[in-house]
Each structure stands twice: as structure tokens, then as C-alpha cells.
Design an enzyme around this catalytic site. Structure first.
Site, PDB file in Angstrom:
ATOM      1  N   GLU A  80       1.007  -1.431   0.000  1.00  0.00           N
ATOM      2  CA  GLU A  80       0.054   0.029  -0.076  1.00  0.00           C
ATOM      3  C   GLU A  80       0.783   1.205  -0.042  1.00  0.00           C
ATOM      4  O   GLU A  80       1.984   1.173   0.711  1.00  0.00           O
ATOM      5  CB  GLU A  80      -0.736   0.065   1.275  1.00  0.00           C
ATOM      6  CG  GLU A  80      -1.768   1.202   1.180  1.00  0.00           C
ATOM      7  CD  GLU A  80      -2.463   1.454   2.567  1.00  0.00           C
ATOM      8  OE1 GLU A  80      -3.651   1.133   2.931  1.00  0.00           O
ATOM      9  OE2 GLU A  80      -1.903   2.348   3.647  1.00  0.00           O
ATOM     10  N   ASP A  84     -13.749   7.176   6.839  1.00  0.00           N
ATOM     11  CA  ASP A  84     -14.363   7.357   8.392  1.00  0.00           C
ATOM     12  C   ASP A  84     -15.103   8.534   8.280  1.00  0.00           C
ATOM     13  O   ASP A  84     -15.137   9.326   7.401  1.00  0.00           O
ATOM     14  CB  ASP A  84     -12.958   7.947   9.157  1.00  0.00           C
ATOM     15  CG  ASP A  84     -12.180   6.493   9.378  1.00  0.00           C
ATOM     16  OD1 ASP A  84     -12.814   5.361   9.594  1.00  0.00           O
ATOM     17  OD2 ASP A  84     -10.836   6.720   9.596  1.00  0.00           O
ATOM     18  N   GLN A 134       3.386   5.827  17.622  1.00  0.00           N
ATOM     19  CA  GLN A 134       2.521   5.460  16.225  1.00  0.00           C
ATOM     20  C   GLN A 134       1.528   4.284  16.672  1.00  0.00           C
ATOM     21  O   GLN A 134       0.537   3.867  16.271  1.00  0.00           O
ATOM     22  CB  GLN A 134       3.289   4.976  15.293  1.00  0.00           C
ATOM     23  CG  GLN A 134       2.847   4.414  13.975  1.00  0.00           C
ATOM     24  CD  GLN A 134       3.474   3.038  13.638  1.00  0.00           C
ATOM     25  OE1 GLN A 134       4.125   2.359  14.357  1.00  0.00           O
ATOM     26  NE2 GLN A 134       3.535   2.927  12.325  1.00  0.00           N
TER      27      GLN A 134
HETATM   28  P1  FAD Z   1     -18.173  -0.428   5.823  1.00  0.00           P
HETATM   29  O1  FAD Z   1     -17.854  -1.431   5.211  1.00  0.00           O
HETATM   30  O2  FAD Z   1     -19.262   0.437   5.069  1.00  0.00           O
HETATM   31  O3  FAD Z   1     -18.335  -0.244   7.266  1.00  0.00           O
HETATM   32  C1  FAD Z   1     -18.447   0.958   8.078  1.00  0.00           C
HETATM   33  C2  FAD Z   1     -19.122   0.480   9.422  1.00  0.00           C
HETATM   34  O4  FAD Z   1     -20.529   0.524   9.306  1.00  0.00           O
HETATM   35  C3  FAD Z   1     -18.613  -0.661   9.995  1.00  0.00           C
HETATM   36  O5  FAD Z   1     -18.749  -0.745  11.624  1.00  0.00           O
HETATM   37  C4  FAD Z   1     -19.556  -1.742   9.531  1.00  0.00           C
HETATM   38  O6  FAD Z   1     -19.464  -2.852  10.452  1.00  0.00           O
HETATM   39  C5  FAD Z   1     -20.848  -0.960   9.391  1.00  0.00           C
HETATM   40  N1  FAD Z   1     -21.997  -1.553   8.461  1.00  0.00           N
HETATM   41  C6  FAD Z   1     -21.532  -1.974   7.376  1.00  0.00           C
HETATM   42  N2  FAD Z   1     -22.605  -2.347   6.823  1.00  0.00           N
HETATM   43  C7  FAD Z   1     -23.762  -2.090   7.522  1.00  0.00           C
HETATM   44  C8  FAD Z   1     -25.037  -2.377   7.442  1.00  0.00           C
HETATM   45  N3  FAD Z   1     -25.678  -2.717   6.377  1.00  0.00           N
HETATM   46  N4  FAD Z   1     -25.875  -1.983   8.477  1.00  0.00           N
HETATM   47  C9  FAD Z   1     -25.178  -1.421   9.791  1.00  0.00           C
HETATM   48  N5  FAD Z   1     -23.856  -1.168   9.755  1.00  0.00           N
HETATM   49  C10 FAD Z   1     -23.159  -1.597   8.675  1.00  0.00           C
HETATM   50  N6  FAD Z   1      -9.829   5.245   4.778  1.00  0.00           N
HETATM   51  C11 FAD Z   1      -9.709   6.333   3.796  1.00  0.00           C
HETATM   52  O7  FAD Z   1     -10.340   7.322   4.105  1.00  0.00           O
HETATM   53  N7  FAD Z   1      -8.772   6.313   2.812  1.00  0.00           N
HETATM   54  C12 FAD Z   1      -8.423   5.019   2.459  1.00  0.00           C
HETATM   55  O8  FAD Z   1      -7.634   4.899   1.211  1.00  0.00           O
HETATM   56  C13 FAD Z   1      -8.612   3.843   3.405  1.00  0.00           C
HETATM   57  N8  FAD Z   1      -8.082   2.626   2.880  1.00  0.00           N
HETATM   58  C14 FAD Z   1      -8.150   1.704   3.777  1.00  0.00           C
HETATM   59  C15 FAD Z   1      -7.672   0.297   3.261  1.00  0.00           C
HETATM   60  C16 FAD Z   1      -7.977  -0.803   3.896  1.00  0.00           C
HETATM   61  C17 FAD Z   1      -7.569  -2.017   3.677  1.00  0.00           C
HETATM   62  C18 FAD Z   1      -8.831  -0.755   5.351  1.00  0.00           C
HETATM   63  C19 FAD Z   1      -8.841  -1.916   6.163  1.00  0.00           C
HETATM   64  C20 FAD Z   1      -9.200   0.718   5.598  1.00  0.00           C
HETATM   65  C21 FAD Z   1      -9.078   1.713   4.880  1.00  0.00           C
HETATM   66  N9  FAD Z   1      -9.512   3.023   5.425  1.00  0.00           N
HETATM   67  C22 FAD Z   1      -9.433   4.020   4.610  1.00  0.00           C
HETATM   68  C23 FAD Z   1     -10.290   3.119   6.673  1.00  0.00           C
HETATM   69  C24 FAD Z   1     -11.743   3.048   6.197  1.00  0.00           C
HETATM   70  O9  FAD Z   1     -12.415   4.080   5.499  1.00  0.00           O
HETATM   71  C25 FAD Z   1     -12.458   3.032   7.632  1.00  0.00           C
HETATM   72  O10 FAD Z   1     -12.204   1.660   8.277  1.00  0.00           O
HETATM   73  C26 FAD Z   1     -13.908   3.260   7.844  1.00  0.00           C
HETATM   74  O11 FAD Z   1     -14.413   3.454   9.149  1.00  0.00           O
HETATM   75  C27 FAD Z   1     -14.850   1.945   7.327  1.00  0.00           C
HETATM   76  O12 FAD Z   1     -14.679   1.771   5.899  1.00  0.00           O
HETATM   77  P2  FAD Z   1     -15.260   0.250   5.180  1.00  0.00           P
HETATM   78  O13 FAD Z   1     -15.262   0.617   3.957  1.00  0.00           O
HETATM   79  O14 FAD Z   1     -14.762  -0.755   5.879  1.00  0.00           O
HETATM   80  O15 FAD Z   1     -16.887   0.645   5.540  1.00  0.00           O
END
Ligand code: FAD
Length: 296
Positions: free
Chosen positions: A21, A114, A218
Site C-alpha cells: 500500500e 471514516d 504510532q
Molecule cells: P463499511 O464496510 O461500510 O463499514 C463501516 C461501518 O458500518 C462498520 O462498523 C460496519 O460494521 C458497519 N456496517 C456495514 N454495513 C452495515 C449495514 N448494512 N448496517 C449497519 N452497519 C453496517 N480510509 C480512507 O479514508 N482512505 C483509504 O484509502 C482507506 N483505505 C483503507 C484500506 C483498508 C485495507 C482498510 C481496512 C481501511 C481503509 N480505510 C481508508 C479506512 C476505512 O475507510 C475505515 O475503516 C472506515 O471507518 C470503514 O470503511 P469500510 O469501507 O470498511 O466501511
């Protein structure tokens, strides 16, 4: 090249794709620096490199597609552009899709991002794309190979791991064809999660993401931001090298390398290095896997 195809070919030969990454340029990190990092990555032959997306505020979301394009077109490295949806409108998403297509992006990691400061879960539920699963179908329809995030210890705001795995399954059902995990420090957490995902009917590859710790500050930030648990060997390393930052950084890299080797031995689908734009970290992981005979 589509990342789903990289995983399928690897599975056929019993190989484990290695991916890195990198961050898009922000502040003092210029596009030129991103190019230098990419040049050093090229020598390590990663199967793909993913490029983060930073929406809003100080973010530099416009650079993501450009860097993904540079990786693929100038360095012949398959790339994945991250995209977050929580602040996107339908029109903005269409513009992003056009921008990524014009840049020749083939793979997108679909993320919610987030929540913006001052927003709560009910504000977020009213967004046009409240969850990553809502973003995935539009990207699949636009012809991208789509991946999504997985959480071996559950997402920090999710009540429990079972529910987090249900949400992961929704992302697969929406069209995600691979998952990349959040960092974790205890491989056992990953193995437990993998069993749960298997039972829940997750069939697409899950690549295990590891970030070495570099300092006590960190690691504290990471633990509070993502809820990863700290196993006692790490706590002991933090105590042992409390007054020696250089030795602590090296211990962090060594620990991550051991994690990679352990994961590889247990036949994980893929290994993803959170490089923090540091080719030496990527190099150490690749070397450790070579020394262990996990890769050629
Ligand atoms: P989701 O899968 O939508 O989940 C978000 C929250 O909602 C979770 O608590 C989930 O359990 C809950 N949820 C999901 N579906 C439902 C539903 N149907 N009903 C109720 N609740 C639900 N952030 C950035 O800003 N930029 C990046 O480039 C970035 N890259 C990342 C790469 C990786 C590999 C990872 C693991 C994280 C990355 N993040 C990044 C952080 C990520 O944006 C955050 O962790 C964010 O809070 C959740 O994103 P998600 O896509 O997993 O969300």
C-alpha cells in the site's frame, strides 16, 4: 490487470500474491517522490500496489487515480485505487468513475471512509452512499474489479465480530471480488476471523494486511484508531526498547516479517504490506518471505 485474475492465477499455482500500500502525495510528499517510491517498489515485483484516497480537508484525493495510473502505465505494476463514499453524491461518484476510467484504472478498493468530524451514525445513514456495500455495485457496473476492507478483529464501531463478518458478506454479495484486511498484530486473530468468514460463506480471497510498528506513539495511535489488540510480545518489545527508538523501529519491522512468514505458512490467500511509502519496509517483508522459501 484485474486483481481478481491475479488471485485466481496464484491459486492455480499455490502462490500467494504480495501487494503493497502507498499513500498519495500530501503536503511535502510530491508526485515526484511517489514516482521514486514506485521505482523502488518495481524492483521488488509486487503483484499489485494499492493507493490510498484521502477525502476532504487536507486530503489529496485527486492524486490517487494519477498514481495508480503511473504505477500501471510507467512501471507495469497492477494497481488499485482506493475510493471512499461517505461524502460522495451520485454526480460526484459519476465524475470519479470518469476520472478513474480516463486514467486507465482497472481496480478499485471501495470504502466508506471514516465519518467526517461532527457527524454521527444517524447523519451517516442519510448519506447517498452510507456504507461501502452501497458503493460497490456502481463500480462493478462501471467495469472495475472491486475490492473492499475486512476487519479480523471487527470494525472499531461495530458491536461484535459476528456482525462485522455479516457486513463483510454483504460486500461480497454486492460484488466485491477480493478483500484486504486492516492491520493486526496477532496472527491468531486473523486465523479465527478466516474460519468465521469461511462459515459465513465468504469465498473471495482475503489478503492479510500488516503494518510494522515504528514507535510507541504510532502504535498507540493505531490501536486507538482501529481497535487492534496488542499481544504481550509487542508490549515486551515496547518496554525493552523504550529508550532506543532505532532498535524499536527495527524490532517493529522484524516482528512484521515474522507475522508475514507465519501467515504464509498457514496458506493465507495473499500478503499486503502497509509500507507507509517506505521501500525498506517492503524490501524487508519480501526478503523475509524469500528467506523462508515462501516466494521465489
Ligand atoms: P463499511 O464496510 O461500510 O463499514 C463501516 C461501518 O458500518 C462498520 O462498523 C460496519 O460494521 C458497519 N456496517 C456495514 N454495513 C452495515 C449495514 N448494512 N448496517 C449497519 N452497519 C453496517 N480510509 C480512507 O479514508 N482512505 C483509504 O484509502 C482507506 N483505505 C483503507 C484500506 C483498508 C485495507 C482498510 C481496512 C481501511 C481503509 N480505510 C481508508 C479506512 C476505512 O475507510 C475505515 O475503516 C472506515 O471507518 C470503514 O470503511 P469500510 O469501507 O470498511 O466501511
Amino acid at each position: 490487470m484485474k486483481v481478481a485474475d491475479i488471485f485466481s492465477s496464484a491459486k492455480a499455482t499455490g502462490a500467494q500474491p504480495i501487494s503493497f500500500e502507498m499513500f498519495p502525495p500530501k503536503g511535502e510528499l510530491t508526485l515526484e517522490h511517489a514516482r521514486e517510491v514506485a521505482e523502488q517498489f518495481q524492483d521488488l515485483h509486487p503483484d499489485f500496489v494499492s493507493v490510498t484516497y484521502s477525502a476532504g480537508g487536507s486530503g489529496n484525493s485527486g492524486a490517487t487515480a494519477k498514481i495508480a495510473s503511473m504505477l500501471t502505465h510507467d512501471f507495469d505494476i497492477a494497481s488499485v485505487a482506493h475510493l471512499t463514499c461517505i461524502s460522495l453524491t451520485h454526480d460526484e461518484l459519476q465524475r470519479k468513475i470518469d476520472e478513474m476510467r480516463q486514467a486507465g484504472v482497472e481496480n478499485v478498493l471501495a470504502l466508506r471512509g471514516d465519518l467526517p468530524q461532527g457527524t454521527n451514525a444517524s447523519d451517516a445513514a442519510r448519506a447517498e452512499y452510507p456504507y461501502a456495500k452501497d458503493l460497490i455495485p456502481a463500480l462493478v457496473d462501471a467495469g472495475f474489479c472491486v475490492g473492499a476492507a475486512a476487519y479480523p478483529e471487527g470494525h472499531i464501531t461495530c458491536e461484535n465480530l459476528e456482525l462485522s463478518v455479516e457486513h463483510l458478506k454483504q460486500k461480497q454479495d454486492a460484488g466485491a471480488s477480493f478483500f484486504v484486511t486492516q492491520l493486526f498484530f496477532d496472527n491468531e486473530c486473523f486465523f479465527r476471523f478466516r474460519e468465521m468468514a469461511d462459515r459465513a460463506g465468504i469465498t473471495v480471497p482475503i489478503t492479510a494486511g500488516i503494518m510494522p510498528f515504528m514507535s510507541k506513539a504510532q502504535i498507540q495511535r493505531m490501536v486507538f484508531m482501529c481497535g487492534a489488540s496488542l499481544p504481550s510480545p509487542i508490549i515486551k518489545l515496547l518496554a525493552r526498547y523504550e529508550d532506543d527508538p532505532k532498535a524499536l523501529r527495527q524490532a517493529g519491522i522484524d516482528y512484521a516479517c515474522q507475522q508475514f512468514v507465519g501467515l504464509s505458512k498457514e496458506g493465507v490467500d495473499g500478503l499486503h504490506v502497509y509500507t507507509m511509502n517506505r521501500p525498506d519496509i517492503a524490501q524487508a517483508a519480501v526478503q523475509a518471505l524469500r528467506d523462508a522459501g515462501a516466494i521465489a
